[in-house]
Design a protein around this motif. Structure first.
Motif, mmCIF file in Angstrom:
data_model
loop_
_atom_site.group_PDB
_atom_site.id
_atom_site.type_symbol
_atom_site.label_atom_id
_atom_site.label_comp_id
_atom_site.label_asym_id
_atom_site.label_seq_id
_atom_site.Cartn_x
_atom_site.Cartn_y
_atom_site.Cartn_z
ATOM 1 N N VAL A 61 -6.087 -1.278 14.857
ATOM 2 C CA VAL A 61 -4.884 -0.441 14.860
ATOM 3 C C VAL A 61 -3.976 -0.865 13.706
ATOM 4 C CG1 VAL A 61 -2.762 0.085 16.135
ATOM 5 C CG2 VAL A 61 -4.950 -0.091 17.357
ATOM 6 N N GLU A 62 -3.576 0.081 12.894
ATOM 7 C CA GLU A 62 -2.736 -0.244 11.731
ATOM 8 C C GLU A 62 -1.499 0.667 11.731
ATOM 9 O OE1 GLU A 62 -4.791 0.188 7.976
ATOM 10 O OE2 GLU A 62 -3.462 -1.249 6.984
ATOM 11 N N TRP A 63 -0.350 0.056 11.485
ATOM 12 C CA TRP A 63 0.858 0.871 11.316
ATOM 13 C C TRP A 63 0.662 1.745 10.079
ATOM 14 C CZ3 TRP A 63 5.417 1.143 14.189
ATOM 15 C CH2 TRP A 63 5.575 0.188 15.216
ATOM 16 N N PRO A 64 0.718 3.089 10.215
ATOM 17 C CA PRO A 64 0.533 3.932 9.024
ATOM 18 C C PRO A 64 1.675 3.745 8.033
ATOM 19 C CG PRO A 64 1.101 5.282 10.940
ATOM 20 C CD PRO A 64 0.915 3.881 11.439
ATOM 21 N N LYS A 65 2.876 3.520 8.564
ATOM 22 C CA LYS A 65 4.037 3.173 7.738
ATOM 23 C C LYS A 65 5.014 2.414 8.624
ATOM 24 C CE LYS A 65 6.372 7.648 8.402
ATOM 25 N NZ LYS A 65 7.545 7.171 9.127
ATOM 26 N N LEU A 66 5.977 1.768 8.000
ATOM 27 C CA LEU A 66 6.929 0.991 8.799
ATOM 28 C C LEU A 66 7.795 1.936 9.632
ATOM 29 C CD1 LEU A 66 8.097 -1.666 6.180
ATOM 30 C CD2 LEU A 66 6.486 -1.983 8.069
ATOM 31 N N ARG A 69 -2.837 -2.119 0.120
ATOM 32 C CA ARG A 69 -2.109 -0.892 -0.185
ATOM 33 C C ARG A 69 -0.745 -1.263 -0.751
ATOM 34 N NH1 ARG A 69 -0.711 1.249 6.032
ATOM 35 N NH2 ARG A 69 0.362 -0.632 6.719
ATOM 36 N N GLU A 70 -0.132 -0.339 -1.455
ATOM 37 C CA GLU A 70 1.182 -0.615 -2.036
ATOM 38 C C GLU A 70 2.234 -0.647 -0.940
ATOM 39 O OE1 GLU A 70 1.980 0.838 -6.257
ATOM 40 O OE2 GLU A 70 0.815 2.491 -5.382
ATOM 41 N N ILE A 71 3.115 -1.619 -1.011
ATOM 42 C CA ILE A 71 4.241 -1.651 -0.075
ATOM 43 C C ILE A 71 5.520 -1.956 -0.852
ATOM 44 C CG2 ILE A 71 2.857 -2.426 1.906
ATOM 45 C CD1 ILE A 71 4.139 -5.231 1.471
ATOM 46 N N ASP A 72 6.644 -1.684 -0.200
ATOM 47 C CA ASP A 72 7.945 -1.971 -0.793
ATOM 48 C C ASP A 72 8.469 -3.260 -0.150
ATOM 49 O OD1 ASP A 72 10.552 -2.147 -1.596
ATOM 50 O OD2 ASP A 72 11.143 -0.150 -0.883
ATOM 51 N N ASN A 76 4.805 -6.480 -6.834
ATOM 52 C CA ASN A 76 6.159 -6.134 -7.318
ATOM 53 C C ASN A 76 7.233 -6.791 -6.477
ATOM 54 O OD1 ASN A 76 5.504 -4.307 -9.452
ATOM 55 N ND2 ASN A 76 4.861 -2.851 -7.872
ATOM 56 N N ILE A 77 7.111 -8.071 -6.280
ATOM 57 C CA ILE A 77 8.064 -8.767 -5.403
ATOM 58 C C ILE A 77 9.393 -8.918 -6.138
ATOM 59 C CG2 ILE A 77 8.527 -10.935 -4.162
ATOM 60 C CD1 ILE A 77 5.447 -11.185 -3.848
ATOM 61 N N GLN A 104 -6.992 -0.597 -6.008
ATOM 62 C CA GLN A 104 -7.625 -1.105 -4.786
ATOM 63 C C GLN A 104 -7.323 -0.169 -3.617
ATOM 64 O OE1 GLN A 104 -9.540 -4.271 -4.418
ATOM 65 N NE2 GLN A 104 -10.089 -2.955 -2.700
ATOM 66 N N GLN A 105 -6.090 0.296 -3.554
ATOM 67 C CA GLN A 105 -5.716 1.206 -2.464
ATOM 68 C C GLN A 105 -6.553 2.498 -2.503
ATOM 69 O OE1 GLN A 105 -1.518 2.021 -2.114
ATOM 70 N NE2 GLN A 105 -1.810 3.625 -0.586
#
Lengths: 395, 395
Positions: B174-179, B202-205, B66-67, B297-298
């Motif tokens: 290690v992954e950022w759970p959210k920004l 995963r879905e991101i904005d 959804n860019i 996929q997420q």
């Protein structure tokens, strides 16, 4: 799911046709490599199998080109354009390390690729100058290389960080018939050459080059990788210069993935090398070795170029050859029609005979038959017959 | 010449396993693409068919992520490492154009990839500083991300040319759970993120990012290409700065093949883009679209990560999980054995069940199960069973 195909006759300038056998093997290895149950593109670039791909590609290239122990082989991502940038920044650093001074690089400009290489050095603020531009000797057009006597004075008593040439200019179909002696005879000159479109097409003496770069997508593989062959002494010199010293001198710092000593120290796998693309290159090397290596390929290439130029010369009332005989490329045969309005017809009828990719570069027009290693004598014979037929039907 | 293979269960961190269907189609297209009689790697990067590959890959990625129209997509050769260099030089230029000033870039360091990105900016003399290094909050080890309250003061009232983070650190899992909200809420901060190992997982904005870079070889293809998604306003800014101005300011000039506005102006084909590699990427995009896109996929990825972490937690007397729960990576599950001397046995018995690529990064040791998009739930279930069996047999 068949991997058969009819043998193509594609004369495009690159990315270029590859041997069908190579592609068939590559296709199988894409799914299952060395019986791993995994494809060659799916394995770690630090795995035993990937390391062997790198080692094999190096060893096969060394064998094909008789690369002496004085020189190192490595691979970088990109093609000629990335090579223009990192050649300038790495070689300028080598000169600083060796001499403590800065000197301009000298460019021998014989077509648009050597011109672009020069422009990129300047853009990066690497001191560089044009030793000669062949346009100045040929009515403002590319298509010739001036004789050494016309320009050798320009290098006398001068210092250059390196001297750069492009052995074969694909756009204009101009090829150095041999290296200029005033350059190779001067022990103080480090000769850098772009062999992107004629590597492995003829025998060369690698010891005469300080550095060779060659993008893969003409004679040796898929787009995405470039072969570098460099004198080990130059690598040592580059590794002696600290980035901060270059910065103080106003010279560019090479991005780490293109810093030659870092890449060599990590055996071309400092960052993730595209192993599939490298494997395809190695398959091309193996294919060439199995067919008699560079000497056999050179004989075939000379035969291909001869029959093609012969038919164009024979019908010289119909075809125009813009390049001087002494520097006609054996890889890219450029020609135009003397009559106007027939270009479309030529391309269309060629395609009807399965002969594709003949359109000339947009900056030159006309036609260009690229007859790289993978183009068989049979393909060129078909083209020769067509060129003859077309001239006779449209004279 | 069969292109069948048994479905692999390869947990390597990258280059990583790809969908078998994608590789089968790629193998066929390597020989004969769009019924051209030529392979997709043998056509000109400026041909109609090649342009369509570029357009398709862009369009499918835009659909998947959804860019928004505020952002541009382009492709460059290389991977993360080349991205570290050209991100720093391009984004520093954008800031100069926008403000007439120089400000440091700020790096949020949560593992070795964000650390390397920071080091490369410094090496190129792009002003840069570490906003925090998670090691400083966790006994000098990576494995956690400090809460915002612990570091948000450090950005208050400060100017940054951009702020950089790596969403998923493959080496340390290690992954950022959210920004981080203190970054995204600040309109003056341009957020740059490396999504090399979690893009499309995963879905991101996308609108919250000034720029995203993602090397292909984890979730989206073969090594050799990197996806860039960038705000158009930033592209405009970079194109306003002349190279000479950067030089005078002591900022690096980006090598031309990596100069973002030049690449975008030429629709990712300023130099020869590896069309085969890009086509494989597009096939991965198509494959993902056909399976329900990123939301589906997420869901699968969350399920895969859950069952894997669950079994490791269940046998926590036998396995050690070095990463804090709040930032456990859903892509790279890192664990070690509490008992010494069993590592070799674990890997050997896993391999006997067809489970490969589980060895941990050389800097961390132990094990790492990379469960990118292409790893099926079934593969992860097999691994879960093995982890359970191994714990019970060796407790």
């Amino acid at each position: 799911m068949s991997l058969e195909r009819e043998e193509p006759h594609h004369f495009g300038a690159g990315p270029a046709q590859l041997p069908t056998q190579v592609l068939q093997q590559a296709a199988r290895d894409l799914l299952n490599f060395n019986n791993l149950g995994l494809g060659v593109g799916e394995i770690s670039h630090r795995s035993k199998d990937a390391k062997k791909v790198i080692e094999d590609a190096k060893a096969h290239l060394k064998e094909l080109m008789n690369i002496p122990d004085t020189h190192e082989v490595f691979f970088l991502q990109g093609g000629g354009t990335t090579g223009f940038s990192c050649t300038a920044s790495n070689l300028a650093a080598a000169y600083v390390a060796k001499t403590g001074e800065i000197a301009p690089a000298g460019y021998l400009v014989t077509g648009s690729w050597s011109q672009k290489a020069y422009e990129e050095a300047r853009r990066l603020h690497v001191p560089a100058e044009v030793i000669f531009n062949s346009k100045d000797f040929n009515d403002k057009k590319y298509g010739s290389i001036p004789s050494e006597s016309e320009w050798s004075d320009r290098i006398k008593g001068k210092k250059f960080s390196y001297v750069y040439l492009c052995e074969n200019e694909t756009v204009h179909g101009v090829e150095w018939p041999k290296l200029p002696e005033c350059i190779t005879a001067d022990e103080n000159i480090e000769l850098v050459a772009d062999l992107s479109s004629d590597i492995l097409s003829r025998e060369i003496d690698v010891s005469r080059y300080a550095m060779i770069l060659a993008g893969a997508q003409k004679n040796i593989g898929l787009a995405g990788l470039t072969v570098y062959i460099i004198k080990k002494t130059i690598l040592d010199e580059i590794s002696k210069v600290h980035d901060d010293e270059l910065y103080k001198l106003g010279l560019p710092i090479t991005p780490i993935a293109f810093h030659f000593p870092t890449v060599v120290k990590n055996d071309s796998a400092y960052n993730t090398i595209p192993i599939f693309t490298l494997h395809v290159m190695d398959l091309v090397f193996q294919n060439l070795l199995s067919k008699g290596g560079v000497p056999a390929q050179q004989r075939e290439n000379e035969r291909k170029a001869k029959i093609l130029y012969d038919v164009l010369d024979q019908y010289s009332n119909f075809y125009n050859l813009p390049v001087e005989k002494s520097c006609r490329s054996k890889m890219n045969v450029v020609f135009t029609l003397k009559k106007e309005g027939l270009d479309g017809k030529f391309l269309q009828e060629a395609e009807q005979r399965g002969l594709t990719g003949l359109k000339g570069h947009r900056s030159v027009g006309g036609f260009r038959a690229s007859i790289y290693n993978s183009l068989s004598l049979e393909s060129v014979q078909k083209l020769v017959t067509f060129i003859k037929d077309f001239a006779e039907s449209n004279a």
